[in-house]
Write an enzyme that holds these catalytic residues in place. Structure first.
Site, PDB file in Angstrom:
ATOM      1  N   CYS A 168     -12.094  30.634 -16.130  1.00 34.65           N
ATOM      2  CA  CYS A 168     -12.729  29.376 -16.537  1.00 34.65           C
ATOM      3  C   CYS A 168     -11.937  28.709 -17.648  1.00 34.65           C
ATOM      4  O   CYS A 168     -12.320  27.640 -18.126  1.00 34.65           O
ATOM      5  CB  CYS A 168     -14.140  29.598 -17.078  1.00 34.65           C
ATOM      6  SG  CYS A 168     -15.097  30.848 -16.256  1.00 34.65           S
ATOM      7  N   HIS A 179     -20.366  29.756 -19.727  1.00 34.87           N
ATOM      8  CA  HIS A 179     -20.438  29.505 -18.284  1.00 34.87           C
ATOM      9  C   HIS A 179     -21.320  30.581 -17.689  1.00 34.87           C
ATOM     10  O   HIS A 179     -21.124  31.761 -17.952  1.00 34.87           O
ATOM     11  CB  HIS A 179     -19.037  29.571 -17.675  1.00 34.87           C
ATOM     12  CG  HIS A 179     -19.043  29.500 -16.184  1.00 34.87           C
ATOM     13  ND1 HIS A 179     -19.769  28.567 -15.486  1.00 34.87           N
ATOM     14  CD2 HIS A 179     -18.427  30.277 -15.250  1.00 34.87           C
ATOM     15  CE1 HIS A 179     -19.582  28.756 -14.185  1.00 34.87           C
ATOM     16  NE2 HIS A 179     -18.780  29.786 -14.012  1.00 34.87           N
ATOM     17  N   HIS A 194     -23.885  31.883 -14.079  1.00 33.01           N
ATOM     18  CA  HIS A 194     -24.202  31.765 -12.651  1.00 33.01           C
ATOM     19  C   HIS A 194     -25.701  31.886 -12.415  1.00 33.01           C
ATOM     20  O   HIS A 194     -26.126  32.311 -11.337  1.00 33.01           O
ATOM     21  CB  HIS A 194     -23.477  32.870 -11.873  1.00 33.01           C
ATOM     22  CG  HIS A 194     -21.986  32.724 -11.814  1.00 33.01           C
ATOM     23  ND1 HIS A 194     -21.180  33.632 -11.180  1.00 33.01           N
ATOM     24  CD2 HIS A 194     -21.163  31.767 -12.290  1.00 33.01           C
ATOM     25  CE1 HIS A 194     -19.900  33.248 -11.292  1.00 33.01           C
ATOM     26  NE2 HIS A 194     -19.869  32.122 -11.968  1.00 33.01           N
ATOM     27  N   GLU A 212     -41.122  19.887 -23.989  1.00 36.45           N
ATOM     28  CA  GLU A 212     -40.815  20.100 -25.401  1.00 36.45           C
ATOM     29  C   GLU A 212     -39.423  20.706 -25.575  1.00 36.45           C
ATOM     30  O   GLU A 212     -38.737  20.427 -26.553  1.00 36.45           O
ATOM     31  CB  GLU A 212     -41.867  21.051 -25.994  1.00 36.45           C
ATOM     32  CG  GLU A 212     -41.674  21.400 -27.452  1.00 36.45           C
ATOM     33  CD  GLU A 212     -41.978  20.255 -28.395  1.00 36.45           C
ATOM     34  OE1 GLU A 212     -42.488  19.208 -27.937  1.00 36.45           O
ATOM     35  OE2 GLU A 212     -41.701  20.401 -29.597  1.00 36.45           O
ATOM     36  N   HIS A 266     -22.832  27.272  -7.704  1.00 39.41           N
ATOM     37  CA  HIS A 266     -21.962  27.983  -8.621  1.00 39.41           C
ATOM     38  C   HIS A 266     -22.670  28.336  -9.943  1.00 39.41           C
ATOM     39  O   HIS A 266     -22.889  29.499 -10.237  1.00 39.41           O
ATOM     40  CB  HIS A 266     -20.715  27.124  -8.850  1.00 39.41           C
ATOM     41  CG  HIS A 266     -19.645  27.754  -9.675  1.00 39.41           C
ATOM     42  ND1 HIS A 266     -18.321  27.417  -9.580  1.00 39.41           N
ATOM     43  CD2 HIS A 266     -19.703  28.697 -10.627  1.00 39.41           C
ATOM     44  CE1 HIS A 266     -17.608  28.128 -10.434  1.00 39.41           C
ATOM     45  NE2 HIS A 266     -18.429  28.920 -11.081  1.00 39.41           N
TER      46      HIS A 266
END
Lengths: 221, 221, 221, 221
Positions: free
Chosen positions: B84, B102, B104, B130, B180
């Site tokens: 990534c 990141h 999944h 909220e 993804h």
């Protein structure tokens, strides 16, 4: 990456506790087997998997894969080796696996029911998920197909249909058993565990998408 | 609030274990990167995230954000830096982020499917929660819009569409990727993690509301 | 049963970690306040609740409940006292509470939406559950009614409608806030926590029963 | 396999923490009782089960099962013995149990509602699951039938209908109580726990299958 043999029994206990927390081995079901230098290590049968200790782990002959000979039994003589033993050996014989995981995940059972509602044979299909990349040889846009075989009264009776499914699906390292769970393997215990988690993820996405009415196949171009 | 550099590798390991328990990084997916004084710290790629150790963390050049130069590799030479990495750098370059996460999460994947059923572009919308307040600049009655971009065969290929989505949605610190997961960032690792949890909550509310038939938009005056 | 004051800050940290694992305080939301001998202990605002330490806990004046005077601030000067403070004080003033819990449980948010689909006022009703017995003065066949009030842009603005709901429902120790969560209290922290868990259970049963199409009211004789 | 008496109080605490994590004993509900050499060990009533300590466990007379005489009370004189005590004794008297578990699992409550939507009597049925094998005397293709009895205002009032259900279903070691939970027992604490997990699994499969529209009975040949 290679785990020395003296670490494997403790590793099996660690992984069983982790699988318990994932809901994979509740009751006394499921288990893991790892191939080491000295042979094949295997958890005992019919005991609470989150509570096994290193001395409960069996060591089996890894050279003659037809004999299933016990090299070193568990310390407690009342323990028996996992019932899945012949099924685990399928993966060692046919796929040269380094480790095999069997679990009873509810996601696996429901995914098998989606693919084979009558409890018979079927194929579970997954599309367009990044998590496919955690599976051997798969990209995110490849279709992942996992065979489903019917359950049998005794676990050992699964051996033939499991072998057939493995031979018919050489590109995938797992077989679903209807109303039962999944067998997953890999070259190493790391790959076996990674693939077991990835398959479980595919199953959970499929089941939850169906619960939310999101399961219509996308029209991709 | 600032975490000293010598603490960051261990912090990344701690957070990865926590993300594993949240179901965000099963298999070997997902990760976190934190910017310190000495550069940008990043988890390795393709390994079980709940088991990484501080010496597995990479340090990358944080001054020249176009080079992605490794200043200090992980101790184990078989480890590679997270795939990534170019996407994480987007947030460092375009948004002056202090940390990027990141994951999944299944909630993210299903929310993306609600917003873009065909796997293409879309916008996920959340109203009247909220938990919006945990997101930068948002009040509970502001509409939160998270862009969805299509997935690509290789993660690095997402960089352009991710950058475009970031530029089109300057008021939100996240981008969903269809099938993804999500990229989320913040000024600090604390804000990145808080926002990641808040977004996941919005997605889970949306998915569970749909499962329960509670997703009709409320008629507020 | 009584917890000595010197134990309370650590207890608040323990309970916040437990609430995090229950999914009640993700992001930085929610919290708990406990009344001790020396005053009212309260978690800080806007921080990750699973990571607070005893020195992060505020001590507020418990004698003059209109002043909200801080007796001992958190050690870290950047911390502010919980935003829920006026709402917590409602329970101390109006109900002589010993502890107040606020959480953002998804079950609470979805239950509020079932009772008030438009985000306005409503009443959540639960019937025929043994868990009612964990609630003050309730038997399993009593109907439990929890008021729902609309959310407001700022948390402090909830004080008046929360007070009105408390006065209109003197037989229940909780108020739901639409799109937001729940306030629960009790004579002791043990009762506050027990009631918070019981209410969450009622909400989860209601939501999951609706998901499974099991929510038709039973025709009991 | 046999656990020495001096270990039992700590074991009860361990199991209660585990049951809390499974969502079985939230609030203060549920519990476990184990028969040792010296008598019957039982958790206290009305307290947070994840926080009990060995000295909170009661020891009751195990020779005269009609008297329920306390041999050794909990150290804290404010504690009372579990309200389920007469129900636990049913399993000791009628089935020669070695341990009894009572839980309030949401899966049990929803499964009971599927089998008896009006809160009255019913029978929950499960078919074609491998996990049946964790239950006494059952194979995976045997139909598992768990009786459901209506709840009563006070827990002790369940004793008669529980006994009747036990006598009518001698082949199963559990009784569901509508809107309440389940009683499960076994020859040993290991078997009681294994069976409790297996039943919970059957209930969860049934509920999730219904949520996903997968509950049509399979047409097996």
């Amino acid at each position: 990456m290679n785990t020395p043999d003296e670490r494997i029994p403790e590793l099996i206990c660690e992984l069983c506790r982790q699988f318990y927390d994932l809901g994979w081995v509740s009751g006394t079901g499921g288990g893991i087997s790892i191939r080491g230098e000295a042979g094949i290590y295997m958890a005992p049968s019919g005991v609470q998997k989150e509570r096994i200790r290193p001395e409960d782990v069996f060591l089996l002959d890894g050279t003659d894969l037809s004999s299933c000979r016990v090299l070193r039994p568990a310390k407690d003589p009342s323990l028996r080796v996992s019932e899945c033993q012949p099924l685990f050996y399928n993966a060692y014989r046919l796929r040269d696996a380094g480790a095999v995981i069997h679990n009873h995940s509810i996601h696996a059972v429901l995914a098998a029911k989606m693919a084979a509602p009558d409890g018979g044979e079927g194929v579970f299909e997954s599309r367009d998920l990044e998590m496919h990349k955690g599976l051997r040889g798969k990209g995110c846009f490849d279709v992942v197909r996992v065979p489903v075989i019917p359950n049998t009264a005794r676990e050992a009776q699964l051996a033939d249909s499991l072998e057939r499914a493995m031979n018919e699906h050489p590109d995938v390292d797992a077989v679903l058993v209807a109303g039962h769970g999944i067998y997953v393997w890999g070259r190493t215990w790391q790959q076996a565990k990674t693939q077991a988690e990835c398959f479980d993820y595919l199953f959970k996405v499929a089941v939850y998408a169906k619960m939310a009415g999101l399961d219509a196949p996308p029209a991709r171009s």
